[in-house]
Motif scaffolding. Structure first.
Motif, PDB file in Angstrom:
ATOM      1  N   SER A 111       0.807  -1.223   0.000  1.00 35.59           N
ATOM      2  CA  SER A 111       0.000   0.000   0.000  1.00 35.59           C
ATOM      3  C   SER A 111       0.837   1.269   0.000  1.00 35.59           C
ATOM      4  O   SER A 111       0.422   2.287  -0.564  1.00 35.59           O
ATOM      5  N   GLY A 117      -4.355   3.991  -6.845  1.00 36.12           N
ATOM      6  CA  GLY A 117      -4.513   3.051  -7.944  1.00 36.12           C
ATOM      7  C   GLY A 117      -3.314   2.840  -8.836  1.00 36.12           C
ATOM      8  O   GLY A 117      -3.358   2.000  -9.738  1.00 36.12           O
ATOM      9  N   VAL A 152      -4.055  -5.537  -5.486  1.00 40.73           N
ATOM     10  CA  VAL A 152      -4.969  -5.019  -4.474  1.00 40.73           C
ATOM     11  C   VAL A 152      -4.164  -4.528  -3.282  1.00 40.73           C
ATOM     12  O   VAL A 152      -3.125  -5.091  -2.932  1.00 40.73           O
ATOM     13  N   ASP A 154      -4.325  -2.111   0.744  1.00 38.60           N
ATOM     14  CA  ASP A 154      -5.100  -1.837   1.964  1.00 38.60           C
ATOM     15  C   ASP A 154      -5.777  -3.095   2.484  1.00 38.60           C
ATOM     16  O   ASP A 154      -6.990  -3.178   2.588  1.00 38.60           O
ATOM     17  N   GLN A 157      -8.368  -4.804   0.120  1.00 36.34           N
ATOM     18  CA  GLN A 157      -9.709  -4.228  -0.007  1.00 36.34           C
ATOM     19  C   GLN A 157      -9.865  -3.289  -1.204  1.00 36.34           C
ATOM     20  O   GLN A 157     -10.993  -3.007  -1.613  1.00 36.34           O
ATOM     21  N   LYS A 158      -8.758  -2.773  -1.753  1.00 36.33           N
ATOM     22  CA  LYS A 158      -8.837  -1.815  -2.851  1.00 36.33           C
ATOM     23  C   LYS A 158      -8.139  -2.364  -4.084  1.00 36.33           C
ATOM     24  O   LYS A 158      -6.981  -2.773  -4.022  1.00 36.33           O
ATOM     25  N   THR A 160      -6.393  -1.843  -7.619  1.00 39.96           N
ATOM     26  CA  THR A 160      -5.669  -0.781  -8.319  1.00 39.96           C
ATOM     27  C   THR A 160      -5.826  -0.922  -9.829  1.00 39.96           C
ATOM     28  O   THR A 160      -6.493  -1.840 -10.319  1.00 39.96           O
TER      29      THR A 160
END
Length: 264
Positions: A111, A117, A152, A154, A157-158, A160
């Motif tokens: 992260s 992203g 991904v 975090d 959870q996110k 990119t």
């Protein structure tokens, strides 16, 4: 292909979870296994077994009420096996040295360098300069999308805009010693590996890669060896007998061809 052990710490406990279920909201995750032993116990076990290159992952963000206990567990594990384990989860250029001084062989980063992203090359260069290329592992854990396997961040959870492929690994391998790649769609489910991903990883002839996600049988290990062309190392969590699963860790070592010490 080598076996790489793991110690995942969530809410101050050594756990195995379904990776895709992790959420920072109320520190929730679907649990497969919660150990009665602490992180230092597993680190000492790996040390005595002669297993190296494993990773300790902090699964709580710094904002969590559980973060300090999770961090304390991680530091205890590093102290129990100095130089034998990598550490990841919330690592930045500002705190990386603390974990290395505590005994980590490498720091694992996602992260911090994937921001909004995309890859933040300024941050990537900064952490490389801070710890050295030889002590940096980049985590390219990913989910399958309509346009390929996207990194991904975090705590997975996110999603990119960066696609895990040979081009990305060629660019990033200039900055790091290894890659760690969780196939998040199958992580913790013990229902089989992500075959397309492992085949792609096996075709790449760069630095060391450790794959995690979905291994649930000895046949999966043989398949990973074949698709990964014996180049891709493997981590097993929920399916391993150390974490309540059915795969005997000694048999796993035999199949992977890992060297091990006194416990074999």
């Amino acid at each position: 292909m080598e076996f790489r052990p793991c110690i995942d710490i969530h809410n101050g406990k050594v756990k195995q979870i379904v990776g895709g279920s992790l959420t920072d909201t109320e520190n929730q995750a679907q649990e497969n296994f919660v150990s009665e032993q602490d992180a230092a116990f597993f680190a000492q076990f790996y040390h005595e077994a002669g297993l190296c290159g494993g990773h300790v992952i902090l699964l709580n963000p710094e904002s969590s009420e559980y973060y300090e206990e999770t961090k304390r567990q991680a530091l205890a594990a590093l102290g129990a096996y100095p130089g034998g384990l990598q550490v990841g989860g919330g690592i930045t250029a500002d705190n990386a040295a603390d974990f290395l001084e505590a005994g980590a062989s490498h720091v694992i980063v996602t992260s911090y360098v994937f921001r909004e992203g995309r890859i933040n090359y300024e941050r990537l260069k900064k952490i490389k300069d801070t710890v050295g290329k030889q002590r940096l592992v980049l985590d390219l854990s990913c989910r399958k999308t309509s346009v390929g396997y996207r990194v991904v961040t975090d705590r997975w959870q996110k999603v990119t805009e960066e696609t895990v492929d040979e081009s990305l690994m060629n660019r990033l391998s200039q900055y790091c010693d290894e890659f760690l790649i969780h196939a998040v769609d199958v992580e913790g489910k013990a229902e089989g590996i992500e075959e397309e991903l492992t085949a792609m990883l096996g075709n790449w002839e760069g630095c060391s890669i450790t794959y995690a996600g979905g291994v649930h049988s000895y046949g999966d290990l043989e398949l990973l060896r074949r698709l990964g062309r014996n180049r891709v190392n493997v981590t097993i969590g929920s399916a391993l007998d150390l974490f309540g699963g059915s795969l005997a860790w000694k048999r796993v070592l035999e199949i992977c061809g890992s060297s091990a010490g006194v416990l074999l």
